[in-house]
Design an enzyme around this catalytic site. Structure first.
Site, short mmCIF file in Angstrom:
data_model
loop_
_atom_site.label_atom_id
_atom_site.label_comp_id
_atom_site.label_asym_id
_atom_site.label_seq_id
_atom_site.Cartn_x
_atom_site.Cartn_y
_atom_site.Cartn_z
N HIS A 31 0.84 -1.20 0.00
CA HIS A 31 0.00 0.00 0.00
C HIS A 31 0.88 1.25 0.00
CE1 HIS A 31 -3.99 -1.91 0.50
NE2 HIS A 31 -3.28 -2.86 1.06
N TYR A 300 4.21 -4.77 10.66
CA TYR A 300 4.15 -3.32 10.43
C TYR A 300 5.30 -2.60 11.13
CZ TYR A 300 -0.66 -3.66 8.61
OH TYR A 300 -1.78 -3.94 7.88
#
Length: 313
Positions: A31, A300
């Site tokens: 993304h 993440y």
């Protein structure tokens, strides 16, 4: 940057993403390209008896939304069939926040972090073709049959007219806790007010490379863009630990509220640097026993450190 401080599987997973898709300094590992917007979420009141979460009671809550293209390469044309994301950060009255991260497929490609690593391996590009070997993807699906649904959905992904004409799912199960302490599993889905609208491949090819962000900014000039938050209520026996398996379609749903997207945020640089984390929850919401959900926060963290280091921050 010190990868030794992180979960070894998370480090290996991010390494593999970089190996499969490349590395682009200063960008997310997935993304990569996105734009952030100001929004307001107004609860319907239907969730108030089912969870004590502050943003699902009665008062509107300010939100920052990031719409994104799932590709690792930030220069990939928006007109290809690919994942799209809607990540929402609810800015709660007590100064804390909770995130809801969603994508345009209803289920995930792997039931566990280890399976996800296998899936990434199946996506390695064949040097002769420059594309993944379909036989390896089929072999992965054969070894993990429940992953087939996500692969099918990915293969028929629409090319959207707008970020505002896409349906987004949060993929994982969560747990709501009501005022009496009763717990029930839930799954989230955003439905666009504008309806689902898509482009043909030829129409998409004629668009500018970053048309989705440009289109949404232009659309907002004519007024807010809205989504309703639908919540599927799970029943006993519905799987909460496997994001590859949907719940039966006859499970009851409520509309928990409405998201009203109004304008690009004033400080894109600040919000672009943020991590929208599905494990950032708030009282009244708990994580399910989905191992992929818990693992995302670890992956993440690795990605964020590398992104910041490569950007010189």
């Amino acid at each position: 940057m010190n990868d030794r401080s992180h979960d070894p599987l998370a480090v290996t997973t991010v390494d593999t993403i970089e190996d499969v898709s490349g590395t682009y300094p200063g960008y997310r590992r997935v993304h990569a390209r996105g734009l952030c917007f100001d929004a307001t979420f107004t609860p319907s009141g239907e969730a108030a008896a089912l969870t004590t979460a502050a943003h699902l009671q009665s008062a509107p809550t300010p939100v920052v939304v990031r719409f994104s293209n799932s590709n690792t390469n930030p220069t990939v044309h928006d007109g290809v069939r690919a994942g799209r994301g809607l990540a929402a950060r609810f800015l709660l009255p007590d100064g804390t926040a909770t995130d809801l991260v969603s994508v345009n497929v209803p289920v995930f490609f792997a039931a566990t972090p280890g399976q996800f690593l296998e899936f990434l391996g199946a996506l390695r590009k064949d040097p002769a073709t420059g594309a993944p070997d379909p036989a390896k993807v089929r072999a992965y699906a054969a070894a993990h049959p429940t992953a087939a649904l996500a692969l099918q959905e990915a293969g028929r992904m629409p090319i959207p007219v707008s970020y505002g004409t896409v349906r987004y799912w949060a993929v994982h199960a969560f747990v709501w806790v009501d005022p009496q302490g009763e717990r029930r599993p839930v799954r989230y889905r955003w439905e666009p007010d504008a309806g689902l609208r898509e482009l043909t491949e030829q129409e998409a090819a004629d668009k500018d490379p970053e048309y989705l962000a440009e289109e949404l900014v232009q659309r907002l000039a004519d007024g807010p863009v809205g989504f309703t938050l639908h919540v599927q209520l799970g029943q006993e026996g519905d799987p909460t630990d496997d994001p590859t398996r949907p719940w039966p379609a006859d499970r009851p749903e409520i509309v928990a509220g409405h998201l009203r997207v109004t304008a690009p945020v004033a400080d894109q640089e600040h919000w672009a640097a943020q991590v929208f984390d599905p494990t950032r929850i708030t009282p009244g919401i708990e994580l399910s026993d989905d191992p992929v959900l818990a693992f995302r926060s670890q992956a993440y963290a690795v990605s964020y450190e590398r992104r910041e280091a490569s950007a010189g921050r």
